[in-house]
Design a protein around this motif. Sequence first.
Motif, PDB file in Angstrom:
ATOM      1  N   ARG A  69      59.084   3.198  77.224  1.00 54.22           N
ATOM      2  CA  ARG A  69      59.386   3.035  75.710  1.00 54.22           C
ATOM      3  C   ARG A  69      59.219   1.942  75.182  1.00 54.22           C
ATOM      4  O   ARG A  69      58.493   1.919  74.019  1.00 54.22           O
ATOM      5  CB  ARG A  69      60.762   3.843  75.484  1.00 54.22           C
ATOM      6  N   ALA A  70      59.562   1.034  75.557  1.00 54.03           N
ATOM      7  CA  ALA A  70      59.367  -0.581  74.871  1.00 54.03           C
ATOM      8  C   ALA A  70      57.979  -0.797  74.925  1.00 54.03           C
ATOM      9  O   ALA A  70      57.368  -1.217  74.088  1.00 54.03           O
ATOM     10  CB  ALA A  70      60.202  -1.467  75.746  1.00 54.03           C
ATOM     11  N   GLY A  71      57.357  -0.382  76.065  1.00 55.13           N
ATOM     12  CA  GLY A  71      55.736  -0.780  76.273  1.00 55.13           C
ATOM     13  C   GLY A  71      55.034   0.002  75.352  1.00 55.13           C
ATOM     14  O   GLY A  71      54.052  -0.545  74.582  1.00 55.13           O
ATOM     15  N   MET A  72      55.367   1.258  75.131  1.00 55.75           N
ATOM     16  CA  MET A  72      54.696   2.089  74.436  1.00 55.75           C
ATOM     17  C   MET A  72      54.824   1.573  72.883  1.00 55.75           C
ATOM     18  O   MET A  72      53.674   1.690  72.114  1.00 55.75           O
ATOM     19  CB  MET A  72      55.193   3.676  74.462  1.00 55.75           C
ATOM     20  N   ARG A  73      55.862   1.076  72.529  1.00 56.24           N
ATOM     21  CA  ARG A  73      56.156   0.883  71.150  1.00 56.24           C
ATOM     22  C   ARG A  73      55.163  -0.543  70.953  1.00 56.24           C
ATOM     23  O   ARG A  73      54.590  -0.430  70.084  1.00 56.24           O
ATOM     24  CB  ARG A  73      57.584   0.316  70.866  1.00 56.24           C
ATOM     25  N   ARG A  74      55.116  -1.322  71.931  1.00 58.33           N
ATOM     26  CA  ARG A  74      54.165  -2.480  71.745  1.00 58.33           C
ATOM     27  C   ARG A  74      52.717  -1.945  71.508  1.00 58.33           C
ATOM     28  O   ARG A  74      51.757  -2.642  70.687  1.00 58.33           O
ATOM     29  CB  ARG A  74      54.170  -3.587  72.988  1.00 58.33           C
ATOM     30  N   MET A  75      52.197  -0.998  72.152  1.00 61.76           N
ATOM     31  CA  MET A  75      51.032  -0.472  72.095  1.00 61.76           C
ATOM     32  C   MET A  75      50.716   0.133  70.861  1.00 61.76           C
ATOM     33  O   MET A  75      49.314   0.509  70.235  1.00 61.76           O
ATOM     34  CB  MET A  75      50.383   0.256  73.261  1.00 61.76           C
ATOM     35  N   PHE A  76      51.530   0.663  70.164  1.00 66.62           N
ATOM     36  CA  PHE A  76      51.380   1.763  69.246  1.00 66.62           C
ATOM     37  C   PHE A  76      51.061   1.104  67.708  1.00 66.62           C
ATOM     38  O   PHE A  76      50.676   1.790  66.819  1.00 66.62           O
ATOM     39  CB  PHE A  76      52.715   2.244  68.715  1.00 66.62           C
ATOM     40  N   ASP A  77      51.109  -0.501  67.713  1.00 68.49           N
ATOM     41  CA  ASP A  77      50.442  -1.079  66.566  1.00 68.49           C
ATOM     42  C   ASP A  77      49.022  -0.660  66.259  1.00 68.49           C
ATOM     43  O   ASP A  77      48.241  -0.349  67.045  1.00 68.49           O
ATOM     44  CB  ASP A  77      50.706  -2.850  66.999  1.00 68.49           C
ATOM     45  N   PHE A  78      48.951  -0.725  64.924  1.00 70.62           N
ATOM     46  CA  PHE A  78      47.406  -0.512  64.286  1.00 70.62           C
ATOM     47  C   PHE A  78      46.518  -1.290  65.049  1.00 70.62           C
ATOM     48  O   PHE A  78      46.480  -2.615  65.229  1.00 70.62           O
ATOM     49  CB  PHE A  78      47.602  -0.779  62.917  1.00 70.62           C
ATOM     50  N   ILE A  79      45.471  -0.687  65.417  1.00 77.51           N
ATOM     51  CA  ILE A  79      44.262  -1.377  66.046  1.00 77.51           C
ATOM     52  C   ILE A  79      42.958  -0.511  65.640  1.00 77.51           C
ATOM     53  O   ILE A  79      43.054   0.740  65.894  1.00 77.51           O
ATOM     54  CB  ILE A  79      44.430  -1.664  67.449  1.00 77.51           C
ATOM     55  N   ASN A  80      41.909  -0.864  65.107  1.00 79.65           N
ATOM     56  CA  ASN A  80      40.530  -0.431  64.980  1.00 79.65           C
ATOM     57  C   ASN A  80      39.446  -1.321  65.279  1.00 79.65           C
ATOM     58  O   ASN A  80      39.250  -2.313  64.460  1.00 79.65           O
ATOM     59  CB  ASN A  80      40.375   0.129  63.515  1.00 79.65           C
ATOM     60  N   THR A  81      38.913  -0.910  66.468  1.00 74.96           N
ATOM     61  CA  THR A  81      37.696  -1.929  66.807  1.00 74.96           C
ATOM     62  C   THR A  81      36.733  -1.096  67.456  1.00 74.96           C
ATOM     63  O   THR A  81      36.774   0.249  67.736  1.00 74.96           O
ATOM     64  CB  THR A  81      38.280  -3.001  67.655  1.00 74.96           C
TER      65      THR A  81
END
Length: 288
Positions: A69-81
């Motif tokens: 769950r903690a890892g998923m939260r790290r990766m949920f941050d906005f990204i557009n590339t």
Amino acid sequence: MSEATENEAIESSKAICDDPLTKKELDRLFWRYQVRYLTCCNLENWHGNCYAYDMIPLYKKYYDKDGQRAGMRRMFDFINTEQTTASVLWGILVSMEEQKALGKPVSDDMIRTVKSSLMGPLAGVGDSLVQATILPLLTTIAISLTGTGDALSPLGATLFIIATPILLWTYARALFNSGYGLGKDAVSTLMGSAMDRIKIAIQLFGIVVIGALSASYVKVATPLSFAASADATPVVLQDVINGIFPNLLSLLLVVGCWFLLSKKGVSITKMIFGLMGVVLVLGLVGIL
């Protein structure tokens, strides 16, 4: 479980495995990213959901439910590339997540900072190279081989369908391998204050990129004018502002959006629709 208690459980979760990623697992992570990167997109975090989903095999190997769950939260941050060129970023993130799970001093902030800071430059390079050069070039070649009139041939379409994924995935795999090696070496070499200095440098680089993009693409101007008398030449308010502080209105808009997002917790979706409404109203009354 309260949110505070849940956060404490997540922070205290430990890895359940201390084995490095195998070649088969790295292959799976690479192809998962390449094939499923665009499976979910939204206005809140753009492709953040895809990054979280694509990293699941790594999290399941190394963590219990709280750690996942903690890892998923790290990766949920906005990204557009740009997906293909950003394979180097994906490799770096995979390596950093692996090193973090193996007990190396990799903080959540460092992973998030690398992700958010590199997405802009990689998008610029990727769009220029892939979207504006490679794909149009392949399309041109395919069209020329297709022929015209009664001389139509499936050769052009066949070449495009076969050559495009082979070329792009070869390019992406080379970048992924480089990114994975770069991330692994960096984490092994940089510790403590050195890692903090790198994080600050990346943050500053990201700020410069965002500032340049804002100055280039955010344009706000007002057509308002006033005159001292009916016979006097009207004074355009925008000309007065430009004489004092060029692009002041654009700067105020960017700073205002940042303040609402970071300090007031306004979501990106609400911000977009709010800006649309404000621009519509101000445009109708002649202020913008």
